[in-house]
Design a protein around this motif. Structure first.
Motif, PDB file in Angstrom:
ATOM      1  N   VAL A  68       0.832  -1.196   0.000  1.00 22.97           N
ATOM      2  CA  VAL A  68       0.000   0.000   0.000  1.00 22.97           C
ATOM      3  C   VAL A  68       0.871   1.252   0.000  1.00 22.97           C
ATOM      4  CG1 VAL A  68      -1.691   1.335   1.326  1.00 22.97           C
ATOM      5  CG2 VAL A  68      -1.956  -1.146   1.098  1.00 22.97           C
ATOM      6  N   LYS A  69       1.943   1.236   0.777  1.00 24.67           N
ATOM      7  CA  LYS A  69       2.863   2.376   0.850  1.00 24.67           C
ATOM      8  C   LYS A  69       3.483   2.656  -0.519  1.00 24.67           C
ATOM      9  CE  LYS A  69       6.865   3.968   3.563  1.00 24.67           C
ATOM     10  NZ  LYS A  69       7.965   3.944   2.583  1.00 24.67           N
ATOM     11  N   THR A  70       3.835   1.603  -1.242  1.00 23.68           N
ATOM     12  CA  THR A  70       4.403   1.767  -2.580  1.00 23.68           C
ATOM     13  C   THR A  70       3.421   2.477  -3.503  1.00 23.68           C
ATOM     14  OG1 THR A  70       5.811  -0.196  -2.387  1.00 23.68           O
ATOM     15  CG2 THR A  70       5.283   0.540  -4.622  1.00 23.68           C
ATOM     16  N   LEU A  71       2.152   2.091  -3.455  1.00 27.88           N
ATOM     17  CA  LEU A  71       1.138   2.731  -4.302  1.00 27.88           C
ATOM     18  C   LEU A  71       0.916   4.189  -3.898  1.00 27.88           C
ATOM     19  CD1 LEU A  71      -1.517  -0.114  -4.689  1.00 27.88           C
ATOM     20  CD2 LEU A  71       0.192   0.638  -6.344  1.00 27.88           C
ATOM     21  N   ILE A  72       0.947   4.459  -2.609  1.00 26.57           N
ATOM     22  CA  ILE A  72       0.776   5.837  -2.142  1.00 26.57           C
ATOM     23  C   ILE A  72       1.912   6.716  -2.652  1.00 26.57           C
ATOM     24  CG2 ILE A  72       0.795   7.314  -0.085  1.00 26.57           C
ATOM     25  CD1 ILE A  72      -0.593   4.992   1.407  1.00 26.57           C
ATOM     26  N   GLU A  73       3.119   6.166  -2.653  1.00 26.82           N
ATOM     27  CA  GLU A  73       4.298   6.946  -3.025  1.00 26.82           C
ATOM     28  C   GLU A  73       4.559   6.968  -4.523  1.00 26.82           C
ATOM     29  OE1 GLU A  73       7.343   5.125  -0.687  1.00 26.82           O
ATOM     30  OE2 GLU A  73       6.746   6.166   1.174  1.00 26.82           O
ATOM     31  N   THR A  74       3.785   6.219  -5.291  1.00 27.52           N
ATOM     32  CA  THR A  74       3.946   6.195  -6.746  1.00 27.52           C
ATOM     33  C   THR A  74       3.284   7.423  -7.363  1.00 27.52           C
ATOM     34  OG1 THR A  74       4.005   3.775  -6.799  1.00 27.52           O
ATOM     35  CG2 THR A  74       3.455   4.895  -8.856  1.00 27.52           C
ATOM     36  N   ASP A  75       4.050   8.148  -8.165  1.00 24.21           N
ATOM     37  CA  ASP A  75       3.536   9.389  -8.750  1.00 24.21           C
ATOM     38  C   ASP A  75       2.617   9.139  -9.954  1.00 24.21           C
ATOM     39  OD1 ASP A  75       4.900  11.011  -6.930  1.00 24.21           O
ATOM     40  OD2 ASP A  75       6.710  11.058  -8.173  1.00 24.21           O
ATOM     41  N   ALA A  76       2.749   7.993 -10.582  1.00 24.44           N
ATOM     42  CA  ALA A  76       1.984   7.721 -11.803  1.00 24.44           C
ATOM     43  C   ALA A  76       0.481   7.809 -11.532  1.00 24.44           C
ATOM     44  CB  ALA A  76       2.333   6.344 -12.354  1.00 24.44           C
ATOM     45  N   VAL A  77      -0.232   8.403 -12.472  1.00 20.54           N
ATOM     46  CA  VAL A  77      -1.685   8.537 -12.342  1.00 20.54           C
ATOM     47  C   VAL A  77      -2.373   7.207 -12.635  1.00 20.54           C
ATOM     48  CG1 VAL A  77      -3.736   9.644 -13.309  1.00 20.54           C
ATOM     49  CG2 VAL A  77      -1.657  10.993 -12.920  1.00 20.54           C
ATOM     50  N   HIS A  78      -1.931   6.540 -13.695  1.00 17.78           N
ATOM     51  CA  HIS A  78      -2.531   5.271 -14.092  1.00 17.78           C
ATOM     52  C   HIS A  78      -1.497   4.159 -13.929  1.00 17.78           C
ATOM     53  CE1 HIS A  78      -5.927   7.537 -15.459  1.00 17.78           C
ATOM     54  NE2 HIS A  78      -5.178   8.239 -16.289  1.00 17.78           N
ATOM     55  N   VAL A  79      -1.754   3.281 -12.983  1.00 19.00           N
ATOM     56  CA  VAL A  79      -0.787   2.252 -12.582  1.00 19.00           C
ATOM     57  C   VAL A  79      -1.226   0.890 -13.096  1.00 19.00           C
ATOM     58  CG1 VAL A  79       0.209   1.048 -10.593  1.00 19.00           C
ATOM     59  CG2 VAL A  79      -0.105   3.532 -10.527  1.00 19.00           C
ATOM     60  N   HIS A  80      -0.258   0.104 -13.544  1.00 17.36           N
ATOM     61  CA  HIS A  80      -0.518  -1.281 -13.962  1.00 17.36           C
ATOM     62  C   HIS A  80       0.287  -2.213 -13.067  1.00 17.36           C
ATOM     63  CE1 HIS A  80       0.239  -4.668 -17.125  1.00 17.36           C
ATOM     64  NE2 HIS A  80      -0.722  -4.996 -16.266  1.00 17.36           N
ATOM     65  N   LEU A  81      -0.400  -3.141 -12.427  1.00 18.38           N
ATOM     66  CA  LEU A  81       0.259  -4.174 -11.609  1.00 18.38           C
ATOM     67  C   LEU A  81       0.319  -5.450 -12.441  1.00 18.38           C
ATOM     68  CD1 LEU A  81      -1.510  -3.530  -8.162  1.00 18.38           C
ATOM     69  CD2 LEU A  81       0.505  -2.396  -9.142  1.00 18.38           C
ATOM     70  N   LEU A  95     -11.050  -0.131 -19.358  1.00 16.84           N
ATOM     71  CA  LEU A  95     -10.067   0.715 -18.690  1.00 16.84           C
ATOM     72  C   LEU A  95     -10.004   2.105 -19.308  1.00 16.84           C
ATOM     73  CD1 LEU A  95      -7.658   1.351 -16.843  1.00 16.84           C
ATOM     74  CD2 LEU A  95      -6.183   0.149 -18.486  1.00 16.84           C
ATOM     75  N   LYS A  96      -9.974   2.171 -20.625  1.00 20.99           N
ATOM     76  CA  LYS A  96      -9.823   3.465 -21.305  1.00 20.99           C
ATOM     77  C   LYS A  96     -10.894   4.462 -20.903  1.00 20.99           C
ATOM     78  CE  LYS A  96      -7.606   1.608 -25.485  1.00 20.99           C
ATOM     79  NZ  LYS A  96      -7.799   1.342 -26.933  1.00 20.99           N
ATOM     80  N   MET A  97     -12.134   3.980 -20.780  1.00 26.52           N
ATOM     81  CA  MET A  97     -13.226   4.888 -20.437  1.00 26.52           C
ATOM     82  C   MET A  97     -13.056   5.466 -19.034  1.00 26.52           C
ATOM     83  SD  MET A  97     -16.510   2.986 -22.152  1.00 26.52           S
ATOM     84  CE  MET A  97     -16.611   2.736 -23.918  1.00 26.52           C
ATOM     85  N   LEU A  98     -12.434   4.711 -18.136  1.00 34.55           N
ATOM     86  CA  LEU A  98     -12.164   5.218 -16.793  1.00 34.55           C
ATOM     87  C   LEU A  98     -10.973   6.177 -16.794  1.00 34.55           C
ATOM     88  CD1 LEU A  98     -12.618   1.951 -14.684  1.00 34.55           C
ATOM     89  CD2 LEU A  98     -14.157   3.917 -14.761  1.00 34.55           C
ATOM     90  N   MET A  99      -9.965   5.873 -17.600  1.00 33.70           N
ATOM     91  CA  MET A  99      -8.773   6.720 -17.647  1.00 33.70           C
ATOM     92  C   MET A  99      -9.090   8.120 -18.140  1.00 33.70           C
ATOM     93  SD  MET A  99      -5.964   3.964 -19.093  1.00 33.70           S
ATOM     94  CE  MET A  99      -4.648   5.177 -19.263  1.00 33.70           C
ATOM     95  N   ASP A 100     -10.185   8.280 -18.848  1.00 35.22           N
ATOM     96  CA  ASP A 100     -10.557   9.588 -19.392  1.00 35.22           C
ATOM     97  C   ASP A 100     -10.930  10.599 -18.308  1.00 35.22           C
ATOM     98  OD1 ASP A 100     -10.097   8.852 -22.000  1.00 35.22           O
ATOM     99  OD2 ASP A 100     -12.198   8.357 -22.429  1.00 35.22           O
ATOM    100  N   PHE A 101     -11.400  10.095 -17.143  1.00 33.98           N
ATOM    101  CA  PHE A 101     -11.855  11.052 -16.134  1.00 33.98           C
ATOM    102  C   PHE A 101     -11.506  10.698 -14.696  1.00 33.98           C
ATOM    103  CE2 PHE A 101     -15.237   7.925 -16.315  1.00 33.98           C
ATOM    104  CZ  PHE A 101     -15.714   7.837 -15.016  1.00 33.98           C
ATOM    105  N   VAL A 102     -11.068   9.469 -14.425  1.00 40.24           N
ATOM    106  CA  VAL A 102     -10.757   9.078 -13.048  1.00 40.24           C
ATOM    107  C   VAL A 102      -9.337   9.528 -12.692  1.00 40.24           C
ATOM    108  CG1 VAL A 102     -10.564   7.154 -11.433  1.00 40.24           C
ATOM    109  CG2 VAL A 102     -12.317   7.115 -13.215  1.00 40.24           C
ATOM    110  N   PRO A 103      -9.141  10.218 -11.572  1.00 39.14           N
ATOM    111  CA  PRO A 103      -7.824  10.742 -11.205  1.00 39.14           C
ATOM    112  C   PRO A 103      -6.752   9.679 -10.976  1.00 39.14           C
ATOM    113  CG  PRO A 103      -9.549  11.808  -9.918  1.00 39.14           C
ATOM    114  CD  PRO A 103     -10.192  10.671 -10.648  1.00 39.14           C
ATOM    115  N   ARG A 104      -7.169   8.468 -10.561  1.00 42.84           N
ATOM    116  CA  ARG A 104      -6.190   7.402 -10.308  1.00 42.84           C
ATOM    117  C   ARG A 104      -6.817   6.064 -10.664  1.00 42.84           C
ATOM    118  NH1 ARG A 104      -1.823   6.435  -6.479  1.00 42.84           N
ATOM    119  NH2 ARG A 104      -0.234   5.481  -7.781  1.00 42.84           N
ATOM    120  N   THR A 105      -6.166   5.324 -11.541  1.00 39.72           N
ATOM    121  CA  THR A 105      -6.600   3.957 -11.837  1.00 39.72           C
ATOM    122  C   THR A 105      -5.469   2.995 -11.524  1.00 39.72           C
ATOM    123  OG1 THR A 105      -5.868   3.948 -14.163  1.00 39.72           O
ATOM    124  CG2 THR A 105      -8.107   4.767 -13.712  1.00 39.72           C
ATOM    125  N   ILE A 106      -5.843   1.845 -10.997  1.00 38.69           N
ATOM    126  CA  ILE A 106      -4.888   0.759 -10.747  1.00 38.69           C
ATOM    127  C   ILE A 106      -5.442  -0.480 -11.431  1.00 38.69           C
ATOM    128  CG2 ILE A 106      -3.793  -0.688  -8.999  1.00 38.69           C
ATOM    129  CD1 ILE A 106      -4.005   1.656  -7.078  1.00 38.69           C
TER     130      ILE A 106
END
Length: 205
Positions: free
Chosen positions: A14-27, A154-165
């Motif tokens: 969780v700490k890693t995700l909090i500290e990650t600057d990327a807006v759209h993250v892929h695990l 995913l694309k439809m969410l990336m258009d307006f959601v501030p953070r996607t994982i």
């Protein structure tokens, strides 16, 4: 449950995700249930800091039920079991919504004011075979297949959601940044009696 994540690993994830600057993250790692626990706990944490709407978009209902049973911490399992009941629940000052890759399941989330949505967690099954939905005439619903193939879920969410994982093994998504956790070790191909096991199988049980 045997095989649950240690509190330390869950905290570090969780700490890693909090500290990650990327807006759209892929695990991209292969431990689906482990990754979901980390992603879900991150969403719960964020919901206490930034009240609003949080979307959990899972490939299908079958996978959602598996996540409710096999996620790697008891809190995530409990929340998912509640979310399965009516696909919406309140946590402190935030609301969580569950939908699927099928466009027809987006009725709750499509009506949300866009500025209220704070983050989304998207989960694709480890199987590379596209989900098949059957319409009333017994034919395959090609719109569902196209939604998956084109990554529209995913694309439809990336258009307006501030953070996607996005949790998806052996996939790539334009506009996302891969993030890996050191406590998840890369698995070698497993061989049983000289037979190589298909990579579609999940080794996170």
């Amino acid at each position: 449950m045997s095989g649950d994540l240690s509190k330390q690993d869950l905290y570090e994830g969780v700490k890693t995700l909090i500290e990650t600057d990327a807006v759209h993250v892929h695990l991209p790692q292969q431990k689906l249930f482990t990754l979901f626990s980390v992603g879900f706990q991150y969403m719960l944490f964020e919901s206490t800091r930034k009240p609003g709407a949080y979307i959990i978009r899972v490939e299908d209902g079958y996978l959602a039920e598996k996540l409710a049973k096999k996620s790697k911490d008891p809190s995530t399992r409990k929340f998912m079991q509640q979310l399965l009941v009516n696909r919406k629940f309140k946590y402190e000052k935030s609301f969580f919504y569950l939908d699927y890759f099928h466009l027809g399941s987006w009725n709750l989330t499509s009506e949300l004011p866009r500025d209220k949505v704070k983050a989304a967690l998207i989960v694709k099954n480890t199987s590379s075979k596209p989900m098949m939905e059957i319409d009333l005439d017994g034919e395959a619903d090609t719109s569902v297949i196209d939604t998956i193939k084109n990554h529209d879920y995913l694309k439809m969410l990336m258009d307006f959601v501030p953070r996607t994982i996005t949790i998806a093994f052996e996939e790539t998504f334009d506009g996302t940044t891969p993030v890996s956790f050191p406590f998840i070790k890369k698995e070698k191909e497993k061989t049983v009696s000289g037979v190589t096991i298909n990579t579609d199988l999940e080794w996170d049980d």
